[in-house]
Design an enzyme around this catalytic site. Structure first.
Site, PDB file in Angstrom:
ATOM      1  N   CYS A 174       0.896  -1.178   0.000  1.00 11.98           N
ATOM      2  CA  CYS A 174       0.000   0.000   0.000  1.00 11.98           C
ATOM      3  C   CYS A 174       0.924   1.215   0.000  1.00 11.98           C
ATOM      4  O   CYS A 174       1.073   1.901   1.008  1.00 11.98           O
ATOM      5  CB  CYS A 174      -0.893  -0.006   1.232  1.00 11.98           C
ATOM      6  N   ALA A 175       1.546   1.496  -1.115  1.00  6.34           N
ATOM      7  CA  ALA A 175       2.776   2.292  -1.103  1.00  6.34           C
ATOM      8  C   ALA A 175       2.614   3.794  -1.284  1.00  6.34           C
ATOM      9  O   ALA A 175       3.496   4.561  -0.917  1.00  6.34           O
ATOM     10  CB  ALA A 175       3.711   1.775  -2.188  1.00  6.34           C
ATOM     11  N   GLY A 211       4.525   7.044  -1.322  1.00  2.75           N
ATOM     12  CA  GLY A 211       5.884   6.541  -1.500  1.00  2.75           C
ATOM     13  C   GLY A 211       6.871   6.910  -0.413  1.00  2.75           C
ATOM     14  O   GLY A 211       8.060   6.609  -0.534  1.00  2.75           O
ATOM     15  N   LYS A 253       7.367   5.652   2.543  1.00  6.72           N
ATOM     16  CA  LYS A 253       8.063   4.508   3.166  1.00  6.72           C
ATOM     17  C   LYS A 253       8.816   3.691   2.117  1.00  6.72           C
ATOM     18  O   LYS A 253       9.903   3.183   2.399  1.00  6.72           O
ATOM     19  CB  LYS A 253       7.070   3.655   3.958  1.00  6.72           C
ATOM     20  N   ASP A 278       1.121  -0.917   5.036  1.00  5.89           N
ATOM     21  CA  ASP A 278       0.903   0.412   5.652  1.00  5.89           C
ATOM     22  C   ASP A 278      -0.506   0.808   5.209  1.00  5.89           C
ATOM     23  O   ASP A 278      -0.690   1.545   4.253  1.00  5.89           O
ATOM     24  CB  ASP A 278       1.969   1.383   5.142  1.00  5.89           C
ATOM     25  N   CYS A 289      -1.693   4.944  10.458  1.00 11.19           N
ATOM     26  CA  CYS A 289      -1.482   6.232  11.133  1.00 11.19           C
ATOM     27  C   CYS A 289      -2.752   6.608  11.899  1.00 11.19           C
ATOM     28  O   CYS A 289      -3.377   7.624  11.630  1.00 11.19           O
ATOM     29  CB  CYS A 289      -1.069   7.313  10.139  1.00 11.19           C
TER      30      CYS A 289
HETATM   31  C1  LIG Z   1      -1.733   5.044   4.358  1.00 11.34           C
HETATM   32  S1  LIG Z   1      -1.614   5.111   2.638  1.00 11.34           S
HETATM   33  C2  LIG Z   1       0.025   4.524   2.374  1.00 11.34           C
HETATM   34  C3  LIG Z   1       1.102   5.536   2.663  1.00 11.34           C
HETATM   35  C4  LIG Z   1       2.457   5.111   2.126  1.00 11.34           C
HETATM   36  N1  LIG Z   1       2.839   3.804   2.617  1.00 11.34           N
HETATM   37  C5  LIG Z   1       3.561   6.094   2.449  1.00 11.34           C
HETATM   38  O1  LIG Z   1       4.269   5.914   3.435  1.00 11.34           O
HETATM   39  O2  LIG Z   1       3.715   7.074   1.691  1.00 11.34           O
HETATM   40  C6  LIG Z   1      -2.570   3.733   2.143  1.00 11.34           C
HETATM   41  C7  LIG Z   1      -2.544   3.447   0.648  1.00 11.34           C
HETATM   42  O3  LIG Z   1      -3.220   2.207   0.457  1.00 11.34           O
HETATM   43  C8  LIG Z   1      -3.781   2.228  -0.828  1.00 11.34           C
HETATM   44  N2  LIG Z   1      -4.782   1.147  -0.887  1.00 11.34           N
HETATM   45  C9  LIG Z   1      -6.061   1.157  -0.459  1.00 11.34           C
HETATM   46  N3  LIG Z   1      -6.636  -0.030  -0.685  1.00 11.34           N
HETATM   47  C10 LIG Z   1      -5.700  -0.808  -1.262  1.00 11.34           C
HETATM   48  C11 LIG Z   1      -5.687  -2.140  -1.751  1.00 11.34           C
HETATM   49  N4  LIG Z   1      -6.770  -2.928  -1.683  1.00 11.34           N
HETATM   50  N5  LIG Z   1      -4.548  -2.619  -2.301  1.00 11.34           N
HETATM   51  C12 LIG Z   1      -3.443  -1.838  -2.393  1.00 11.34           C
HETATM   52  N6  LIG Z   1      -3.402  -0.555  -1.967  1.00 11.34           N
HETATM   53  C13 LIG Z   1      -4.514  -0.058  -1.390  1.00 11.34           C
HETATM   54  C14 LIG Z   1      -4.317   3.623  -0.967  1.00 11.34           C
HETATM   55  O4  LIG Z   1      -4.467   3.965  -2.342  1.00 11.34           O
HETATM   56  C15 LIG Z   1      -3.243   4.438  -0.241  1.00 11.34           C
HETATM   57  O5  LIG Z   1      -2.337   4.958  -1.175  1.00 11.34           O
END
Ligand SMILES: C[S@@+](CC[C@H](N)C(=O)[O-])C[C@H]1O[C@@H](n2cnc3c(N)ncnc32)[C@H](O)[C@@H]1O
Length: 449
Positions: free
Chosen positions: A270-271, A274, A276, A334, A387
């Site tokens: 869930c990047a 970006g 992390k 994440d 978070c």
């Molecule tokens: C909390 S943010 C991640 C922040 C990121 N790890 C960072 O440190 O910059 C959660 C992310 O999960 C993604 N997301 C939501 N549902 C998802 C899924 N089923 N599979 C993959 N990514 C997903 C969202 O689009 C969002 O970008």
């Protein structure tokens, strides 16, 4: 009430219509378009050409009004002659800005009301001026005899602290006697924290040359605290020597790679945007970054390009991951969450969420962990972070995961060098703004065997 939070008003003068108009535009973008205040403010300030003092006034006015929105609406409802939901949204935002100044801002009543009337004329039209004048004068008169319900109930404490009652109830449930301190800490204006991508001392020296006070962070060696900085204007950020990131997020990446061999293969499932993924890459992991949404996945690619890192980016649904079992040394989930741990930076998040959201998000987080589990090789690590802090998204998810997968995964002790709290019955660690000075972020590491 006025005395208890008078610090928000310190140093505020009677700045002009331009600042208030920018603050109003920010509120409109947040309420009408669902924008995040930080981005809306940065865009609006970029266009406005205000000097440094007016920019600071505007930021404080916009953030404070968003923070105290529930209390301001409650106070306005006491003096309105019709239901607040019948006030047209653009005008309601004018009233909220005026009400914050009347109740908390330390602005003289005449100036608070007069500038709100000017703003109503410019933003909504001349027809709105009489109404604005009457409502805000009424509020100024009623200020000392508003029927505050008292802080004994969740709703009452919510009005005092600027949170919905259900969030207060969740905080009491999770933090017990600490709930109030935790919620109050979420109302502090956060300083800026940067992640140095090279030598932190060199970044501190570079910031000093630009006239900025900067100091090492509290927890992560790469963290640099730069309270007065605006990351969007820093050459160090534009040129990849620094990334704006809270220290809690830095600790997640540090925990993720602890004990892994250099070059370990990591999936950040869930990047986006970006933060992390790029940190993991800087810490020596080979990272594949995935996100469900193509637009957000592009943000990861842009971040990696700015930092000159090789991070392959894949659009993939973490609920149907396209990788073979055991492919990764590390999988980071994440996860999407309520984001209540970021209220310092996004004050509006508390009003955007609803009582059923923690349980709903918790179920999604657990499903993401379930699907990620087979991807971790024996001896590898699955790291869960969010978070936020409600129990349904944090401890209950970690416990449910262990209940289903305890035969293969064990919760690891995290070495966070003094940061974070292990709450009773919780296999993970809760960082918290009141204790750690970071976002209130939760993490739990599971080791596969
Ligand atoms: C909390 S943010 C991640 C922040 C990121 N790890 C960072 O440190 O910059 C959660 C992310 O999960 C993604 N997301 C939501 N549902 C998802 C899924 N089923 N599979 C993959 N990514 C997903 C969202 O689009 C969002 O970008």
């Amino acid at each position: 009430m006025r005395t208890a939070i008078a610090h928000w008003g310190n140093g505020l003068g009677i700045e002009g219509l331009a600042s208030r108009r920018v603050a109003w535009e920010v509120l409109r973008r947040v309420h009408a378009d669902g924008a995040w205040s930080t981005l809306a403010l940065s865009t609006a300030l970029g266009r406005a050409g205000l000097d440094a003092r007016d920019r600071a006034f505007t930021a404080n006015l916009a953030y404070s009004t968003l923070r105290w929105e529930g209390t301001l609406d409650w106070a306005l409802a006491q003096v309105l002659s019709r239901p607040i939901c019948e006030v047209e949204p653009a005008l309601l935002d004018v009233l909220r800005l005026g009400a914050w100044q009347v109740l908390y801002g330390g602005t003289p009543d005449r100036a608070a009301v007069g500038t709100a009337v000017d703003l109503a004329r410019s933003a909504v039209g001349p027809r709105a001026t009489g109404f604005t004048n009457a409502v805000l004068r009424g509020l100024a008169r009623a200020r000392e005899r508003l029927p505050w319900p008292g802080p004994g109930t969740n709703e009452g404490l919510g009005l005092v602290l600027g949170y919905p009652g259900w969030v207060v109830a969740e905080a009491r449930e999770r933090f017990g006697d600490r709930a109030r301190a935790m919620l109050e800490a979420g109302n502090e204006a956060p300083g800026v924290t940067l992640r140095a991508t090279g030598c932190p001392e060199a970044l501190i020296a570079e910031l000093a040359t630009a006239g900025l006070d900067a100091a090492p962070g509290l927890h992560a060696p790469e963290a640099v605290y730069a309270p007065g900085a605006d990351p969007s204007t820093l050459a160090a950020v534009a040129e990849g020597r620094a990334v704006a990131q809270d220290e809690a997020s830095m600790l997640v990446s540090r925990v993720a790679v602890a004990g892994l061999a250099p070059g370990a293969l990591a999936l950040d499932a869930c990047a986006a945007p970006g933060g992390k993924s790029t940190h993991l890459a800087h810490l020596g992991a080979r990272v594949i970054a995935a996100d469900l949404r193509p637009g957000r996945a592009r943000l990861v690619a842009a971040a990696a390009a700015r930092l000159r890192l090789r991070v392959p980016v894949v659009v993939a649904d973490g609920l149907a991951p396209p990788w073979r079992p055991g492919a990764f040394d590390l999988v980071l989930i994440d996860a999407p969450c309520t984001g209540l741990g970021t209220v310092r930076r996004r004050p509006e998040v508390r009003w955007r969420r609803h009582p059923g959201d923690p349980a709903r998000m918790g179920a999604l987080q657990l499903a993401l962990l379930e699907r990620a589990a087979p991807l971790v090789r024996p001896g590898g690590r699955l790291l869960y972070s969010v978070c936020t802090w409600p129990r349904a998204e944090t401890a209950e998810v970690a416990r449910a995961f262990l209940a289903a997968h305890g035969d293969r995964f064990k919760a690891e002790d995290l070495n966070l060098t003094g940061a974070g709290t292990c709450l009773p019955g919780d296999p993970g660690t809760q960082l918290a703004t009141d204790r750690d000075g970071t976002d209130t972020m939760y993490l739990c590491a599971f080791r596969a065997h």
